[in-house]
Design a protein around this motif. Structure first.
Motif, PDB file in Angstrom:
ATOM      1  N   LEU A  89      61.801  45.946  67.271  1.00 29.92           N
ATOM      2  CA  LEU A  89      61.806  46.064  65.817  1.00 29.92           C
ATOM      3  C   LEU A  89      62.730  47.187  65.369  1.00 29.92           C
ATOM      4  O   LEU A  89      63.479  47.031  64.392  1.00 29.92           O
ATOM      5  CB  LEU A  89      60.386  46.309  65.317  1.00 29.92           C
ATOM      6  CG  LEU A  89      60.240  46.544  63.809  1.00 29.92           C
ATOM      7  CD1 LEU A  89      60.670  45.321  63.024  1.00 29.92           C
ATOM      8  CD2 LEU A  89      58.804  46.925  63.461  1.00 29.92           C
ATOM      9  N   ASP A  90      62.693  48.319  66.063  1.00 33.35           N
ATOM     10  CA  ASP A  90      63.563  49.434  65.692  1.00 33.35           C
ATOM     11  C   ASP A  90      65.033  49.047  65.769  1.00 33.35           C
ATOM     12  O   ASP A  90      65.835  49.424  64.909  1.00 33.35           O
ATOM     13  CB  ASP A  90      63.297  50.639  66.601  1.00 33.35           C
ATOM     14  CG  ASP A  90      61.954  51.286  66.320  1.00 33.35           C
ATOM     15  OD1 ASP A  90      61.460  51.133  65.185  1.00 33.35           O
ATOM     16  OD2 ASP A  90      61.397  51.919  67.230  1.00 33.35           O
ATOM     17  N   THR A  91      65.397  48.302  66.810  1.00 30.59           N
ATOM     18  CA  THR A  91      66.791  47.859  66.941  1.00 30.59           C
ATOM     19  C   THR A  91      67.187  46.945  65.790  1.00 30.59           C
ATOM     20  O   THR A  91      68.274  47.094  65.207  1.00 30.59           O
ATOM     21  CB  THR A  91      66.977  47.122  68.277  1.00 30.59           C
ATOM     22  OG1 THR A  91      66.681  48.005  69.354  1.00 30.59           O
ATOM     23  CG2 THR A  91      68.408  46.610  68.419  1.00 30.59           C
ATOM     24  N   ALA A  92      66.319  46.015  65.453  1.00 30.36           N
ATOM     25  CA  ALA A  92      66.616  45.087  64.359  1.00 30.36           C
ATOM     26  C   ALA A  92      66.717  45.813  63.022  1.00 30.36           C
ATOM     27  O   ALA A  92      67.633  45.552  62.220  1.00 30.36           O
ATOM     28  CB  ALA A  92      65.543  44.004  64.294  1.00 30.36           C
ATOM     29  N   LEU A  93      65.787  46.732  62.760  1.00 28.68           N
ATOM     30  CA  LEU A  93      65.818  47.475  61.495  1.00 28.68           C
ATOM     31  C   LEU A  93      67.070  48.337  61.395  1.00 28.68           C
ATOM     32  O   LEU A  93      67.667  48.458  60.317  1.00 28.68           O
ATOM     33  CB  LEU A  93      64.566  48.338  61.363  1.00 28.68           C
ATOM     34  CG  LEU A  93      63.234  47.597  61.248  1.00 28.68           C
ATOM     35  CD1 LEU A  93      62.090  48.581  61.044  1.00 28.68           C
ATOM     36  CD2 LEU A  93      63.264  46.585  60.114  1.00 28.68           C
ATOM     37  N   GLN A  94      67.460  48.948  62.503  1.00 31.71           N
ATOM     38  CA  GLN A  94      68.664  49.769  62.492  1.00 31.71           C
ATOM     39  C   GLN A  94      69.904  48.928  62.237  1.00 31.71           C
ATOM     40  O   GLN A  94      70.809  49.334  61.493  1.00 31.71           O
ATOM     41  CB  GLN A  94      68.803  50.522  63.819  1.00 31.71           C
ATOM     42  CG  GLN A  94      70.003  51.464  63.876  1.00 31.71           C
ATOM     43  CD  GLN A  94      69.947  52.527  62.795  1.00 31.71           C
ATOM     44  OE1 GLN A  94      68.909  53.147  62.591  1.00 31.71           O
ATOM     45  NE2 GLN A  94      71.054  52.731  62.098  1.00 31.71           N
ATOM     46  N   ALA A  95      69.952  47.741  62.823  1.00 32.60           N
ATOM     47  CA  ALA A  95      71.094  46.850  62.599  1.00 32.60           C
ATOM     48  C   ALA A  95      71.167  46.418  61.133  1.00 32.60           C
ATOM     49  O   ALA A  95      72.257  46.381  60.536  1.00 32.60           O
ATOM     50  CB  ALA A  95      70.986  45.630  63.507  1.00 32.60           C
ATOM     51  N   LEU A  96      70.020  46.092  60.542  1.00 31.97           N
ATOM     52  CA  LEU A  96      70.002  45.723  59.126  1.00 31.97           C
ATOM     53  C   LEU A  96      70.450  46.888  58.251  1.00 31.97           C
ATOM     54  O   LEU A  96      71.235  46.714  57.308  1.00 31.97           O
ATOM     55  CB  LEU A  96      68.605  45.276  58.711  1.00 31.97           C
ATOM     56  CG  LEU A  96      68.095  43.929  59.230  1.00 31.97           C
ATOM     57  CD1 LEU A  96      66.721  43.639  58.636  1.00 31.97           C
ATOM     58  CD2 LEU A  96      69.061  42.808  58.900  1.00 31.97           C
ATOM     59  N   ALA A  97      69.927  48.080  58.544  1.00 31.24           N
ATOM     60  CA  ALA A  97      70.271  49.243  57.734  1.00 31.24           C
ATOM     61  C   ALA A  97      71.762  49.561  57.819  1.00 31.24           C
ATOM     62  O   ALA A  97      72.407  49.873  56.813  1.00 31.24           O
ATOM     63  CB  ALA A  97      69.439  50.447  58.180  1.00 31.24           C
ATOM     64  N   THR A  98      72.323  49.476  59.019  1.00 29.49           N
ATOM     65  CA  THR A  98      73.749  49.758  59.189  1.00 29.49           C
ATOM     66  C   THR A  98      74.604  48.757  58.429  1.00 29.49           C
ATOM     67  O   THR A  98      75.560  49.126  57.733  1.00 29.49           O
ATOM     68  CB  THR A  98      74.113  49.734  60.681  1.00 29.49           C
ATOM     69  OG1 THR A  98      73.347  50.721  61.371  1.00 29.49           O
ATOM     70  CG2 THR A  98      75.596  50.001  60.885  1.00 29.49           C
ATOM     71  N   SER A  99      74.265  47.477  58.552  1.00 30.61           N
ATOM     72  CA  SER A  99      75.033  46.445  57.868  1.00 30.61           C
ATOM     73  C   SER A  99      74.896  46.562  56.355  1.00 30.61           C
ATOM     74  O   SER A  99      75.873  46.401  55.613  1.00 30.61           O
ATOM     75  CB  SER A  99      74.575  45.064  58.333  1.00 30.61           C
ATOM     76  OG  SER A  99      75.363  44.048  57.779  1.00 30.61           O
ATOM     77  N   ALA A 100      73.688  46.848  55.864  1.00 31.56           N
ATOM     78  CA  ALA A 100      73.477  47.006  54.425  1.00 31.56           C
ATOM     79  C   ALA A 100      74.231  48.217  53.887  1.00 31.56           C
ATOM     80  O   ALA A 100      74.779  48.179  52.771  1.00 31.56           O
ATOM     81  CB  ALA A 100      71.991  47.125  54.127  1.00 31.56           C
ATOM     82  N   ALA A 184      74.151  39.230  60.241  1.00 33.80           N
ATOM     83  CA  ALA A 184      73.207  40.123  60.910  1.00 33.80           C
ATOM     84  C   ALA A 184      71.767  39.705  60.622  1.00 33.80           C
ATOM     85  O   ALA A 184      70.916  39.698  61.515  1.00 33.80           O
ATOM     86  CB  ALA A 184      73.449  41.572  60.467  1.00 33.80           C
ATOM     87  N   CYS A 185      71.508  39.338  59.374  1.00 36.27           N
ATOM     88  CA  CYS A 185      70.148  38.924  59.004  1.00 36.27           C
ATOM     89  C   CYS A 185      69.718  37.690  59.774  1.00 36.27           C
ATOM     90  O   CYS A 185      68.618  37.649  60.352  1.00 36.27           O
ATOM     91  CB  CYS A 185      70.081  38.645  57.498  1.00 36.27           C
ATOM     92  SG  CYS A 185      70.338  40.095  56.466  1.00 36.27           S
ATOM     93  N   PHE A 186      70.563  36.676  59.809  1.00 36.79           N
ATOM     94  CA  PHE A 186      70.202  35.433  60.476  1.00 36.79           C
ATOM     95  C   PHE A 186      70.190  35.566  61.997  1.00 36.79           C
ATOM     96  O   PHE A 186      69.561  34.758  62.677  1.00 36.79           O
ATOM     97  CB  PHE A 186      71.150  34.307  60.056  1.00 36.79           C
ATOM     98  CG  PHE A 186      70.817  33.718  58.722  1.00 36.79           C
ATOM     99  CD1 PHE A 186      69.734  32.873  58.562  1.00 36.79           C
ATOM    100  CD2 PHE A 186      71.572  34.026  57.609  1.00 36.79           C
ATOM    101  CE1 PHE A 186      69.410  32.347  57.329  1.00 36.79           C
ATOM    102  CE2 PHE A 186      71.257  33.504  56.372  1.00 36.79           C
ATOM    103  CZ  PHE A 186      70.171  32.655  56.224  1.00 36.79           C
ATOM    104  N   SER A 187      70.881  36.574  62.520  1.00 36.90           N
ATOM    105  CA  SER A 187      70.878  36.770  63.967  1.00 36.90           C
ATOM    106  C   SER A 187      69.549  37.334  64.443  1.00 36.90           C
ATOM    107  O   SER A 187      69.097  37.026  65.556  1.00 36.90           O
ATOM    108  CB  SER A 187      72.026  37.704  64.373  1.00 36.90           C
ATOM    109  OG  SER A 187      73.283  37.101  64.096  1.00 36.90           O
ATOM    110  N   TYR A 188      68.905  38.173  63.626  1.00 34.08           N
ATOM    111  CA  TYR A 188      67.655  38.805  64.036  1.00 34.08           C
ATOM    112  C   TYR A 188      66.418  38.072  63.524  1.00 34.08           C
ATOM    113  O   TYR A 188      65.321  38.240  64.087  1.00 34.08           O
ATOM    114  CB  TYR A 188      67.615  40.262  63.562  1.00 34.08           C
ATOM    115  CG  TYR A 188      68.518  41.167  64.362  1.00 34.08           C
ATOM    116  CD1 TYR A 188      68.115  41.664  65.604  1.00 34.08           C
ATOM    117  CD2 TYR A 188      69.780  41.527  63.897  1.00 34.08           C
ATOM    118  CE1 TYR A 188      68.938  42.486  66.357  1.00 34.08           C
ATOM    119  CE2 TYR A 188      70.611  42.355  64.635  1.00 34.08           C
ATOM    120  CZ  TYR A 188      70.187  42.827  65.854  1.00 34.08           C
ATOM    121  OH  TYR A 188      71.010  43.633  66.606  1.00 34.08           O
TER     122      TYR A 188
END
Length: 334
Positions: A89-100, A184-188
């Protein structure tokens, strides 16, 4: 007596002359491949240890190599996906935050064009007080605390941007960054999805590969469904919803049609899953966890514009099915 005549012996043919043309040339003329020109045999391939060569490459060169391999052989994509460990979950949230964050930075403005700039820049405050969860993602106890979420004016509104630039120009600048965020959203999403039925492919995808996208997404959901936890799914969907709502109005205008249909399906599936666990399987969740869900859904229900009103439907759906966990009844919303 006269002797009978001796039979004639057959005449021998003249000896053939030795071939003077080199074998290799003759083989080429007849369409054959000489030994030197033959492709390496399987024995030769076995002599090369690909792992040794890959280990000697710098890490930054492995991703382009793998991407090129998948481009040349698309049939390998399901195999590669099945070998990738489930992201935390931390990895996914970090990826979303970076992309956003990259998407917001791409907006050409000289002053903040929306009121939730503080929310967008500090995701750490999001999720405080969510109660117990498996990833301990919460970093604050302040809760949401960002007031009313309004998606902003419609596209083409004279006050939709304050940069002095045409809306069409701004959208053209944002388009590649929007695509990256949507990707990124659809990947996670498949790793935190409760949806069981096949999903509509994202609108940014090409029709030619839409079936592949659906099949890969479904396969990932099936592979990792036993690892899902309702709190993790809620945190992921909440983060994604927050990032969408924190974008400037023009960005949200282009972003919402691509993400909102899938996002609403995921939220509904999550509510239905909670309903199944609580009302049919006799499961329960901690008081703080359920209260955090209530607060978040109430905040999201305030969003308006660009179709974000669907979040009010999600909140009402949750209240009607499991609102009794916090003492709420559907008639409160009438």
């Amino acid at each position: 007596m006269d002797r009978s005549p001796t039979p004639e012996r057959p005449r021998r043919a003249a000896p053939k002359r030795a071939r003077t043309t080199p074998v290799t040339v003759a083989n080429v003329k007849t369409g054959q491949t000489s030994k030197e020109n033959k492709p390496p045999s399987s024995d030769d391939d076995n002599d090369v240890d690909v792992g040794v060569l890959l280990a000697s490459l710098p890490p930054q060169s492995l991703l382009p190599l793998l991407t090129s391999l998948l481009s040349a052989h698309p049939s390998l994509k399901p195999v590669v996906l099945s070998l990738i460990p489930r992201p935390t979950l931390d990895t996914a949230l970090q990826a979303l935050a970076t992309s956003a964050h990259k998407l917001r930075d791409a907006y050409p403005y000289s002053s903040p064009p929306f009121s939730q700039a503080g929310l967008a820049s500090t995701f750490g405050g999001f999720g405080g007080g969510f109660g117990s969860n498996k990833s301990n993602t919460s970093a604050s106890t302040t809760g949401f605390g960002f007031g009313r979420l309004t998606a902003g004016p419609s596209f083409g509104h004279p006050h939709s941007n304050n940069t002095g630039m045409r809306d069409e120009y701004i959208i053209s600048r944002l388009r590649p960054h929007i695509s990256d965020f949507v990707s990124a959203c659809f990947s996670y999403l498949p790793y935190f999805s409760n949806v069981s039925a096949p999903l509509t492919s994202p609108s940014f995808s090409k029709p030619s590969n839409s079936m592949d996208i659906q099949s890969h997404s479904s396969a990932l959901r099936q592979q990792h469904k036993d690892k899902l936890h309702p709190t993790e799914t809620f945190l992921f969907l909440s983060a994604l919803t927050t990032h969408i709502l924190s974008q400037p109005p023009l960005t949200l205008f282009s972003l919402a049609p691509q993400l909102l249909p899938r996002l609403s399906e995921e939220w509904k599936a999550w509510v239905d899953h909670i309903d199944e666990v609580v009302n049919r399987q006799g499961g329960m969740f901690g008081k703080e966890t359920v209260n955090s869900w209530e607060r978040a859904l109430d905040e999201f229900a305030e969003a308006k514009g660009n179709g974000m009103e669907v979040m009010k439907e999600i909140r009402d759906r949750w209240v009607s099915k499991v609102g009794w966990l916090v003492g709420r009844q559907p008639m409160e919303e009438l």
